[in-house]
Design a protein around this motif. Structure first.
Motif, PDB file in Angstrom:
ATOM      1  N   PHE A 394       0.995  -1.033  -0.084  1.00 30.96           N
ATOM      2  CA  PHE A 394       0.002  -0.036   0.137  1.00 30.96           C
ATOM      3  C   PHE A 394       0.813   1.250   0.020  1.00 30.96           C
ATOM      4  O   PHE A 394       0.614   2.100  -0.711  1.00 30.96           O
ATOM      5  CB  PHE A 394      -0.950   0.189   1.360  1.00 30.96           C
ATOM      6  CG  PHE A 394      -1.696   1.128   1.292  1.00 30.96           C
ATOM      7  CD1 PHE A 394      -2.907   1.387   0.615  1.00 30.96           C
ATOM      8  CD2 PHE A 394      -1.599   2.210   2.263  1.00 30.96           C
ATOM      9  CE1 PHE A 394      -3.827   2.455   0.758  1.00 30.96           C
ATOM     10  CE2 PHE A 394      -2.251   3.518   2.384  1.00 30.96           C
ATOM     11  CZ  PHE A 394      -3.233   3.657   1.362  1.00 30.96           C
ATOM     12  N   THR A 395       1.902   1.426   0.832  1.00 31.20           N
ATOM     13  CA  THR A 395       2.755   2.693   0.724  1.00 31.20           C
ATOM     14  C   THR A 395       3.380   2.566  -0.337  1.00 31.20           C
ATOM     15  O   THR A 395       3.825   3.591  -0.979  1.00 31.20           O
ATOM     16  CB  THR A 395       3.827   2.319   2.187  1.00 31.20           C
ATOM     17  OG1 THR A 395       4.581   1.359   1.938  1.00 31.20           O
ATOM     18  CG2 THR A 395       3.172   2.252   3.287  1.00 31.20           C
ATOM     19  N   PHE A 396       3.931   1.542  -1.087  1.00 33.03           N
ATOM     20  CA  PHE A 396       4.589   1.477  -2.428  1.00 33.03           C
ATOM     21  C   PHE A 396       3.766   1.921  -3.421  1.00 33.03           C
ATOM     22  O   PHE A 396       4.288   3.115  -4.234  1.00 33.03           O
ATOM     23  CB  PHE A 396       5.095  -0.062  -2.585  1.00 33.03           C
ATOM     24  CG  PHE A 396       5.631  -0.158  -4.100  1.00 33.03           C
ATOM     25  CD1 PHE A 396       6.824   0.190  -4.520  1.00 33.03           C
ATOM     26  CD2 PHE A 396       4.881  -0.603  -5.151  1.00 33.03           C
ATOM     27  CE1 PHE A 396       7.509   0.098  -5.573  1.00 33.03           C
ATOM     28  CE2 PHE A 396       5.386  -0.703  -6.436  1.00 33.03           C
ATOM     29  CZ  PHE A 396       6.877  -0.345  -6.690  1.00 33.03           C
ATOM     30  N   TYR A 397       2.700   1.520  -3.615  1.00 26.56           N
ATOM     31  CA  TYR A 397       1.562   2.260  -4.777  1.00 26.56           C
ATOM     32  C   TYR A 397       1.355   3.676  -4.174  1.00 26.56           C
ATOM     33  O   TYR A 397       1.206   4.456  -5.436  1.00 26.56           O
ATOM     34  CB  TYR A 397       0.203   1.208  -4.724  1.00 26.56           C
ATOM     35  CG  TYR A 397       0.776   0.085  -5.395  1.00 26.56           C
ATOM     36  CD1 TYR A 397       1.276   0.124  -6.706  1.00 26.56           C
ATOM     37  CD2 TYR A 397       0.321  -1.351  -4.943  1.00 26.56           C
ATOM     38  CE1 TYR A 397       1.581  -1.049  -7.298  1.00 26.56           C
ATOM     39  CE2 TYR A 397       0.610  -2.199  -5.594  1.00 26.56           C
ATOM     40  CZ  TYR A 397       1.338  -2.219  -6.962  1.00 26.56           C
ATOM     41  OH  TYR A 397       1.581  -3.572  -7.457  1.00 26.56           O
ATOM     42  N   THR A 398       1.125   4.037  -3.112  1.00 27.09           N
ATOM     43  CA  THR A 398       0.899   5.424  -2.737  1.00 27.09           C
ATOM     44  C   THR A 398       2.187   6.135  -3.127  1.00 27.09           C
ATOM     45  O   THR A 398       2.141   7.182  -3.934  1.00 27.09           O
ATOM     46  CB  THR A 398       0.830   5.525  -1.083  1.00 27.09           C
ATOM     47  OG1 THR A 398      -0.212   4.619  -0.745  1.00 27.09           O
ATOM     48  CG2 THR A 398       0.551   7.026  -0.872  1.00 27.09           C
TER      49      THR A 398
END
Length: 444
Positions: A394-398
Motif C-alpha cells: 500500500f505504501t509502495f503504490y501510494t
C-alpha cells in the motif's frame, strides 16, 4: 525527515512502523541470512534455486549501490563540515555556503574521501574492520549525543523545539496521512537497514545459539533511542538559533544547525563535536551498505576481500559521482528511488520467509529463542505473510502514484495492493515443492 513531515506526526508513525513492521521484518531477514549463511544473492540462490527469488537477492545488491551512490555524497558533506568547524568556514552565510559546496567537483572529492575510508574498514574484514570500528564509533555516538542533548535543552527555544518534536498534532497527521505514511515507512526501513539485504548479510555471521527475536528487538529499541535522542539535539537548536524547521532535508542540518553554531560561544568546538557524531553515524551506515556487494563478490566469485572492495569503490565512485554533480539525480535517488526499493525488498523478504521457507523459517526462529518469544512464532509467520506485506505494498503504490502525479483513491490503492499480494503469495507457494529439499539441507 521529521522536519519535513510535521514533526511529532511523522515521529509517531515512524515509531509505530519500526515496532510493528520493522521488528518482524528484521526477523524475516535474520532467518533468511542465518539459514543460508550467505549474502542476499547467495541466500536466495541456495535456498530457493529459482530465478524469481534469486532476482530478489540481486535487487538487494542494486539497492545497496543506489544507497551508497547518494549517501556517500551526504557523507562527504558531513566530513567537510566536521573539518570546517575548526575554521568556522560555514559560519558567515550557512545557506550560501551549503548551496556552493553541496554539488560539483569539491563535493565529489569529499565523497571519494568518505568512500576510501569506508573501503578501508570493509577491506580489513568482519572482525578487524567492521566490528572493531563500530565498537568504538557506536558508544562514542551515544556519549556525545547525550552531552549535546543536555546542552541543547538549556537553550532559549528548547521548549518550542520539544513541542514541535514531541507534542502530538492530530490535525496535521489526518490531513497529510498518506504523504507522511510513505516517508515514515521508508525512513523506518532505511534506519533499520532492512529491505536492502544488509541484515541478511550480517545474520549470515550469527551463531545458532543467538536469539533472533531478542536481537531484532534490541536493534529496534536502540535504533529508536538514538534517533529520538538526535531529535532532542536538533529541534531545540533549530528553534533557538534558526527560524525553526522551515526547510527539512539537508537544509535542516547543514543550514539550520550549522547556522546555530555561528551565534554561540565556543561554536567551533560545538560544531566539531556535533558533526563528529553525525560523521560516525554516517560511517556505520556506509559500512553496512558496502558490505552487501562485497560479500557477494567474496562468496559467489571467490574474490579476495580487498579486490572486491577496490572494484566496488571504483563502481560507486562512478555512480555516486553522478549524484555529486547532478542535484536532480541526487533528489531522485534519495527521496524516491531508495524508499521504493527498500519497500519492495522487505516485502519480498517477508513473503519468502513466510511461504517459501515456512516450517524452516519457524525452525530457524526458534533456535536460541527464549520463553517469551517462542509462543509468538506462529503469529509472526502469518503476519509477515499477509498483513505486513499488504501494508508495505500500500505504501509502495501510494508513493508511486505521488511520484508520477496520479490522483488515486485509497480504495483503489488497497485493492491493487491486495491483488499484488495474492499474486506474490501464489508465486511463493508454487516454489515450495521445488525448494523443500534444499531448505532442509541448508540447515546441516
Amino acid at each position: 525527515m521529521t522536519a519535513e513531515n510535521g514533526g511529532s506526526a511523522f515521529l509517531l508513525l515512524y515509531l509505530l512502523i519500526v515496532l510493528t513492521v520493522g521488528v518482524p521484518g528484521l526477523l524475516a531477514a535474520f532467518v533468511i541470512g542465518r539459514r543460508s549463511n550467505r549474502n542476499p544473492v547467495g541466500a536466495f540462490k541456495s535456498l530457493a534455486g529459482s530465478r524469481f527469488w534469486t532476482a530478489l537477492g540481486a535487487l538487494c545488491v542494486v539497492t545497496s549501490i543506489v544507497l551508497l551512490s547518494f549517501y556517500s555524497v551526504v557523507g562527504g558533506w558531513i566530513l567537510r563540515y566536521f573539518l570546517e568547524s575548526a575554521t568556522g568556514a560555514y559560519f558567515a552565510a550557512p545557506e550560501t555556503h551549503f548551496a556552493t559546496i553541496s554539488y560539483g567537483a569539491e563535493a565529489f572529492g569529499y565523497q571519494l574521501a568518505v568512500l576510501a575510508i569506508t573501503s578501508l574498514i570493509i577491506a580489513a574484514g568482519i572482525r578487524r574492520g567492521i566490528e572493531a570500528t563500530t565498537k568504538v564509533m557506536m558508544p562514542g555516538i551515544v556519549v556525545l549525543l547525550i552531552g549535546l542533548a543536555i546542552w541543547a535543552g538549556q537553550q532559549p527555544g528548547a521548549t518550542q523545539g520539544y513541542e514541535f518534536y514531541l507534542g502530538f498534532d492530530g490535525t496535521y497527521l489526518t490531513e497529510n496521512f498518506l504523504s507522511i505514511l510513505g516517508a515514515a515507512a521508508g525512513q523506518a526501513l532505511f534506519t533499520l537497514s532492512i529491505g536492502s539485504g544488509t541484515m541478511i548479510t550480517y545474520a549470515s555471521y550469527i551463531n545458532d545459539d543467538r536469539s533472533l527475536p531478542l536481537d531484532a528487538s534490541a536493534i529496534a529499541v536502540f535504533n529508536l533511542g538514538i534517533g529520538i535522542l538526535a531529535g532532542l539535539v536538533v529541534f531545540p537548536l533549530l528553534f533557538s538559533f534558526a527560524s525553526g524547521p522551515t526547510g527539512g532535508g539537508p537544509g535542516a542540518l547543514f543550514v539550520g544547525i550549522a547556522g546555530a553554531f555561528a551565534s554561540l560561544p565556543g561554536g567551533r568546538l560545538l560544531g566539531a563535536v556535533f558533526f563528529l557524531v553525525v560523521l560516525l553515524a554516517a560511517f556505520t551506515s556506509l559500512v553496512s551498505m558496502l558490505e552487501i556487494p562485497v560479500s557477494l563478490l567474496v562468496d559467489e566469485f571467490d574474490l579476495e576481500r580487498s579486490t572486491a572492495t577496490g572494484g566496488l569503490f571504483a563502481l560507486v565512485a562512478l555512480t555516486g559521482g553522478v549524484n555529486a554533480f547532478n542535484p536532480a539525480v541526487f533528489t531522485l535517488f534519495a527521496d524516491q528511488l531508495v524508499n521504493l526499493l527498500l519497500v519492495l525488498g522487505l516485502t519480498g523478504f517477508m513473503l519468502y520467509a513466510a511461504w517459501v521457507l515456512g516450517p524452516a523459517a519457524i525452525e530457524e526462529y526458534l533456535k536460541g529463542a527464549g520463553p517469551i518469544s517462542r509462543p509468538l512464532v506462529i503469529p509472526w509467520r502469518y503476519a509477515i505473510g499477509t498483513v505486513f506485506p499488504a501494508f508495505l505494498l500500500f505504501t509502495f503504490y501510494t508513493d508511486v502514484a505521488a511520484l508520477v502525479g496520479l490522483s488515486v483513491g485509497r480504495g483503489s490503492l488497497v485493492v491493487t495492493s491486495l491483488v499484488t499480494l495474492l499474486v506474490l503469495v501464489v508465486v511463493a507457494c508454487r516454489t515450495v515443492s521445488e525448494t523443500r529439499p534444499q531448505l532442509n539441507e541448508s540447515a546441516d
